[in-house]
Scaffold this motif. Structure first.
Motif, PDB file in Angstrom:
ATOM      1  N   LEU A   1      46.642  37.047  29.370  1.00 38.00           N
ATOM      2  CA  LEU A   1      45.572  36.940  30.351  1.00 38.00           C
ATOM      3  C   LEU A   1      45.100  38.337  30.748  1.00 38.00           C
ATOM      4  CD1 LEU A   1      46.787  34.062  32.696  1.00 38.00           C
ATOM      5  CD2 LEU A   1      44.936  34.008  31.039  1.00 38.00           C
ATOM      6  N   MET A   2      45.975  39.326  30.556  1.00 42.70           N
ATOM      7  CA  MET A   2      45.637  40.737  30.754  1.00 42.70           C
ATOM      8  C   MET A   2      45.857  41.421  29.412  1.00 42.70           C
ATOM      9  SD  MET A   2      47.368  41.900  34.301  1.00 42.70           S
ATOM     10  CE  MET A   2      46.998  41.125  35.836  1.00 42.70           C
ATOM     11  N   PRO A   3      44.794  41.604  28.630  1.00 42.53           N
ATOM     12  CA  PRO A   3      44.966  42.199  27.307  1.00 42.53           C
ATOM     13  C   PRO A   3      45.365  43.667  27.381  1.00 42.53           C
ATOM     14  CG  PRO A   3      42.655  41.786  27.762  1.00 42.53           C
ATOM     15  CD  PRO A   3      43.427  41.222  28.901  1.00 42.53           C
ATOM     16  N   GLN A   4      45.918  44.157  26.302  1.00 44.81           N
ATOM     17  CA  GLN A   4      46.338  45.548  26.229  1.00 44.81           C
ATOM     18  C   GLN A   4      45.143  46.452  26.467  1.00 44.81           C
ATOM     19  OE1 GLN A   4      48.269  46.523  22.585  1.00 44.81           O
ATOM     20  NE2 GLN A   4      48.644  48.622  23.159  1.00 44.81           N
ATOM     21  N   GLY A   5      45.334  47.448  27.323  1.00 45.90           N
ATOM     22  CA  GLY A   5      44.282  48.396  27.641  1.00 45.90           C
ATOM     23  C   GLY A   5      43.403  47.985  28.805  1.00 45.90           C
ATOM     24  N   ALA A   6      43.578  46.764  29.299  1.00 45.09           N
ATOM     25  CA  ALA A   6      42.771  46.285  30.426  1.00 45.09           C
ATOM     26  C   ALA A   6      43.251  46.929  31.725  1.00 45.09           C
ATOM     27  CB  ALA A   6      42.863  44.773  30.533  1.00 45.09           C
ATOM     28  N   LYS A   7      42.347  47.017  32.675  1.00 44.87           N
ATOM     29  CA  LYS A   7      42.711  47.552  33.984  1.00 44.87           C
ATOM     30  C   LYS A   7      43.484  46.490  34.758  1.00 44.87           C
ATOM     31  CE  LYS A   7      38.978  50.801  34.723  1.00 44.87           C
ATOM     32  NZ  LYS A   7      37.923  51.223  35.651  1.00 44.87           N
ATOM     33  N   LEU A   8      44.432  46.963  35.546  1.00 46.01           N
ATOM     34  CA  LEU A   8      45.167  46.064  36.431  1.00 46.01           C
ATOM     35  C   LEU A   8      44.292  45.698  37.619  1.00 46.01           C
ATOM     36  CD1 LEU A   8      48.617  47.871  36.457  1.00 46.01           C
ATOM     37  CD2 LEU A   8      48.079  45.714  35.352  1.00 46.01           C
ATOM     38  N   PRO A   9      44.594  44.590  38.281  1.00 47.96           N
ATOM     39  CA  PRO A   9      43.833  44.234  39.481  1.00 47.96           C
ATOM     40  C   PRO A   9      43.984  45.321  40.548  1.00 47.96           C
ATOM     41  CG  PRO A   9      45.218  42.410  38.776  1.00 47.96           C
ATOM     42  CD  PRO A   9      45.594  43.582  37.939  1.00 47.96           C
ATOM     43  N   SER A  10      42.992  45.445  41.396  1.00 47.57           N
ATOM     44  CA  SER A  10      43.050  46.457  42.446  1.00 47.57           C
ATOM     45  C   SER A  10      44.142  46.110  43.457  1.00 47.57           C
ATOM     46  CB  SER A  10      41.705  46.557  43.164  1.00 47.57           C
ATOM     47  OG  SER A  10      41.480  45.405  43.951  1.00 47.57           O
ATOM     48  N   ILE A  11      44.601  47.123  44.133  1.00 51.21           N
ATOM     49  CA  ILE A  11      45.634  46.941  45.153  1.00 51.21           C
ATOM     50  C   ILE A  11      45.130  46.005  46.238  1.00 51.21           C
ATOM     51  CG2 ILE A  11      46.939  48.135  46.963  1.00 51.21           C
ATOM     52  CD1 ILE A  11      47.130  50.531  45.033  1.00 51.21           C
ATOM     53  N   THR A  12      43.887  46.202  46.660  1.00 47.58           N
ATOM     54  CA  THR A  12      43.319  45.367  47.723  1.00 47.58           C
ATOM     55  C   THR A  12      43.230  43.904  47.309  1.00 47.58           C
ATOM     56  OG1 THR A  12      42.030  47.265  48.485  1.00 47.58           O
ATOM     57  CG2 THR A  12      41.346  45.095  49.278  1.00 47.58           C
ATOM     58  N   SER A  13      42.812  43.650  46.074  1.00 50.44           N
ATOM     59  CA  SER A  13      42.697  42.250  45.636  1.00 50.44           C
ATOM     60  C   SER A  13      44.063  41.577  45.581  1.00 50.44           C
ATOM     61  CB  SER A  13      41.988  42.147  44.285  1.00 50.44           C
ATOM     62  OG  SER A  13      42.776  42.695  43.258  1.00 50.44           O
ATOM     63  N   LEU A  14      45.097  42.317  45.141  1.00 48.36           N
ATOM     64  CA  LEU A  14      46.444  41.732  45.126  1.00 48.36           C
ATOM     65  C   LEU A  14      46.996  41.564  46.541  1.00 48.36           C
ATOM     66  CD1 LEU A  14      48.133  43.398  42.025  1.00 48.36           C
ATOM     67  CD2 LEU A  14      47.279  41.077  42.262  1.00 48.36           C
ATOM     68  N   CYS A  15      46.638  42.464  47.451  1.00 48.15           N
ATOM     69  CA  CYS A  15      47.048  42.299  48.854  1.00 48.15           C
ATOM     70  C   CYS A  15      46.514  40.985  49.414  1.00 48.15           C
ATOM     71  CB  CYS A  15      46.538  43.454  49.718  1.00 48.15           C
ATOM     72  SG  CYS A  15      47.406  44.998  49.513  1.00 48.15           S
ATOM     73  N   ASN A  16      45.260  40.713  49.107  1.00 42.75           N
ATOM     74  CA  ASN A  16      44.654  39.466  49.575  1.00 42.75           C
ATOM     75  C   ASN A  16      45.263  38.249  48.893  1.00 42.75           C
ATOM     76  OD1 ASN A  16      42.915  40.857  51.299  1.00 42.75           O
ATOM     77  ND2 ASN A  16      41.344  41.051  49.724  1.00 42.75           N
ATOM     78  N   GLU A  17      45.541  38.359  47.607  1.00 42.02           N
ATOM     79  CA  GLU A  17      46.102  37.230  46.860  1.00 42.02           C
ATOM     80  C   GLU A  17      47.513  36.881  47.324  1.00 42.02           C
ATOM     81  OE1 GLU A  17      47.365  36.162  42.266  1.00 42.02           O
ATOM     82  OE2 GLU A  17      45.855  37.709  42.616  1.00 42.02           O
ATOM     83  N   TYR A  18      48.354  37.899  47.529  1.00 41.37           N
ATOM     84  CA  TYR A  18      49.761  37.668  47.882  1.00 41.37           C
ATOM     85  C   TYR A  18      50.037  37.769  49.380  1.00 41.37           C
ATOM     86  CZ  TYR A  18      51.004  37.723  42.956  1.00 41.37           C
ATOM     87  OH  TYR A  18      51.121  37.425  41.623  1.00 41.37           O
ATOM     88  N   LYS A  19      49.013  38.107  50.159  1.00 43.39           N
ATOM     89  CA  LYS A  19      49.162  38.230  51.615  1.00 43.39           C
ATOM     90  C   LYS A  19      50.288  39.205  51.969  1.00 43.39           C
ATOM     91  CE  LYS A  19      46.226  34.777  52.448  1.00 43.39           C
ATOM     92  NZ  LYS A  19      45.240  34.919  51.414  1.00 43.39           N
ATOM     93  N   CYS A  20      50.182  40.411  51.427  1.00 39.96           N
ATOM     94  CA  CYS A  20      51.205  41.418  51.672  1.00 39.96           C
ATOM     95  C   CYS A  20      50.546  42.779  51.897  1.00 39.96           C
ATOM     96  CB  CYS A  20      52.193  41.474  50.515  1.00 39.96           C
ATOM     97  SG  CYS A  20      51.437  41.962  48.957  1.00 39.96           S
ATOM     98  N   SER A  21      51.357  43.784  52.148  1.00 40.31           N
ATOM     99  CA  SER A  21      50.841  45.125  52.422  1.00 40.31           C
ATOM    100  C   SER A  21      50.553  45.880  51.132  1.00 40.31           C
ATOM    101  CB  SER A  21      51.847  45.903  53.257  1.00 40.31           C
ATOM    102  OG  SER A  21      52.977  46.217  52.473  1.00 40.31           O
ATOM    103  N   LYS A  22      49.785  46.967  51.274  1.00 42.23           N
ATOM    104  CA  LYS A  22      49.479  47.817  50.128  1.00 42.23           C
ATOM    105  C   LYS A  22      50.754  48.447  49.573  1.00 42.23           C
ATOM    106  CE  LYS A  22      44.765  48.919  51.402  1.00 42.23           C
ATOM    107  NZ  LYS A  22      43.793  49.979  51.748  1.00 42.23           N
ATOM    108  N   GLY A  23      51.692  48.773  50.448  1.00 45.38           N
ATOM    109  CA  GLY A  23      52.953  49.368  50.022  1.00 45.38           C
ATOM    110  C   GLY A  23      53.728  48.462  49.079  1.00 45.38           C
ATOM    111  N   THR A  24      53.663  47.170  49.324  1.00 47.85           N
ATOM    112  CA  THR A  24      54.351  46.201  48.465  1.00 47.85           C
ATOM    113  C   THR A  24      53.737  46.191  47.068  1.00 47.85           C
ATOM    114  OG1 THR A  24      54.870  44.837  50.387  1.00 47.85           O
ATOM    115  CG2 THR A  24      55.015  43.774  48.236  1.00 47.85           C
TER     116      THR A  24
END
Length: 60
Positions: free
Chosen positions: A19-42
């Motif tokens: 679902l994340m091919p080689q060379g693709a960018k990872l999701p942004s920190i902010t988008s994962l914070c919203n998805e997992y309901k956690c802090s940027k540090g996590t």
């Protein structure tokens, strides 16, 4: 399992099933914070964990 470990596991699984091919960018920190309901540090800890395991690499 701690939340950063769960995030790392989820990202590794997405990479494994291509679902994340080689060379693709990872999701942004902010988008994962919203998805997992956690802090940027996590999210940063999860990304650091993936870098330490040589799963992902950062590039300038």
């Amino acid at each position: 399992m701690k939340i950063y470990e769960q995030i790392s596991h989820d990202i590794k699984e997405k990479i494994r099933i291509e679902l994340m091919p080689q060379g693709a960018k990872l999701p942004s920190i902010t988008s994962l914070c919203n998805e997992y309901k956690c802090s940027k540090g996590t999210i940063i800890k999860a990304y650091t964990n993936l870098c330490n395991e040589h799963i992902v690499y950062s590039s300038p």
